[in-house]
Write a protein that holds these residues in place. Sequence first.
Motif, mmCIF file in Angstrom:
data_model
loop_
_atom_site.group_PDB
_atom_site.id
_atom_site.type_symbol
_atom_site.label_atom_id
_atom_site.label_comp_id
_atom_site.label_asym_id
_atom_site.label_seq_id
_atom_site.Cartn_x
_atom_site.Cartn_y
_atom_site.Cartn_z
ATOM 1 N N GLY A 226 0.958 -1.268 0.025
ATOM 2 C CA GLY A 226 0.017 0.156 0.210
ATOM 3 C C GLY A 226 0.896 1.202 -0.088
ATOM 4 N N LEU A 227 0.033 2.464 -0.189
ATOM 5 C CA LEU A 227 0.827 3.802 -0.410
ATOM 6 C C LEU A 227 -0.028 4.769 0.438
ATOM 7 C CD1 LEU A 227 1.587 4.358 -4.146
ATOM 8 C CD2 LEU A 227 3.248 3.495 -2.337
ATOM 9 N N GLN B 223 9.168 4.023 -1.934
ATOM 10 C CA GLN B 223 9.427 2.684 -2.264
ATOM 11 C C GLN B 223 10.157 2.754 -3.283
ATOM 12 O OE1 GLN B 223 6.327 3.870 -3.025
ATOM 13 N NE2 GLN B 223 6.814 3.593 -4.965
ATOM 14 N N HIS B 224 10.823 1.298 -3.686
ATOM 15 C CA HIS B 224 11.377 1.236 -4.896
ATOM 16 C C HIS B 224 10.554 1.112 -6.152
ATOM 17 C CE1 HIS B 224 13.842 -1.289 -8.098
ATOM 18 N NE2 HIS B 224 14.668 -0.497 -7.554
ATOM 19 N N GLN B 225 9.637 0.301 -6.171
ATOM 20 C CA GLN B 225 8.686 0.302 -7.290
ATOM 21 C C GLN B 225 7.586 -0.844 -6.899
ATOM 22 O OE1 GLN B 225 11.467 -1.410 -9.943
ATOM 23 N NE2 GLN B 225 10.114 -3.308 -10.164
ATOM 24 N N ILE B 226 6.567 -0.590 -7.614
ATOM 25 C CA ILE B 226 5.337 -1.589 -7.445
ATOM 26 C C ILE B 226 4.995 -2.100 -8.987
ATOM 27 C CG2 ILE B 226 2.987 -1.594 -7.034
ATOM 28 C CD1 ILE B 226 3.082 1.111 -5.479
ATOM 29 N N ASN C 203 5.189 7.741 -7.417
ATOM 30 C CA ASN C 203 5.479 6.603 -7.151
ATOM 31 C C ASN C 203 5.932 5.802 -8.232
ATOM 32 O OD1 ASN C 203 5.027 6.696 -4.120
ATOM 33 N ND2 ASN C 203 2.864 7.180 -5.025
ATOM 34 N N ARG C 204 7.193 5.097 -8.416
ATOM 35 C CA ARG C 204 7.415 4.235 -9.582
ATOM 36 C C ARG C 204 6.536 3.090 -9.417
ATOM 37 N NH1 ARG C 204 13.498 2.469 -11.368
ATOM 38 N NH2 ARG C 204 13.121 1.120 -9.351
ATOM 39 N N ASN C 205 6.137 2.798 -10.744
ATOM 40 C CA ASN C 205 5.561 1.504 -10.967
ATOM 41 C C ASN C 205 6.042 0.677 -12.208
ATOM 42 O OD1 ASN C 205 2.289 1.155 -9.799
ATOM 43 N ND2 ASN C 205 3.215 3.318 -9.566
#
Length: 164
Positions: A10-11, A69-72, A116-118
């Motif tokens: 989650g974010l 966070q790093h990525q989703i 946020n990176r995805n």
Amino acid sequence: MAIAELGHTGLWVYDLPKMKDFYTRLLGLQVTDEDEGLGIVFLSARPGVEHHEFVLQTGRTAAVGHKQQHQISWRVETLDDILAFHRLFQREGVKVQQEVTHGNAFGIYFFDPEGNRNEVYLRIERDVRQPFRKTLNLDQKPDQIYAEAEALLSDGGSAYQPVQ
């Protein structure tokens, strides 16, 4: 004792309606539950299998663009899915960091409205030592994409070429 799989992540977010729209309209996740009073939304790509894989909740304290966070990463089933996201992101003006081959996957790294990176990615049945990341041109026909990815595997250059 062993972990079987990742259940959900989650974010914390600033703008819940905007983020909910991004993840539902653009990525196709489905709202499975939400509580407006608590400012929380539960989302799933597979609601018949998993109640939620992703949670958004108000309360973000980090500035937009600060690394949280790093990525989703979101797995897709076909190259056509990757190409559909490629076209959708272009139409919608989604900021794309890089379109890549990892040797064992094709992916698109992109940012949601709060930075946020995805990644959407297609797993390729191939064993390639990681990290391996090279830019891949998705403005080609599928057979050309596969041929380019194969050539990138054997070109002898640096195996890791991220775009900032």
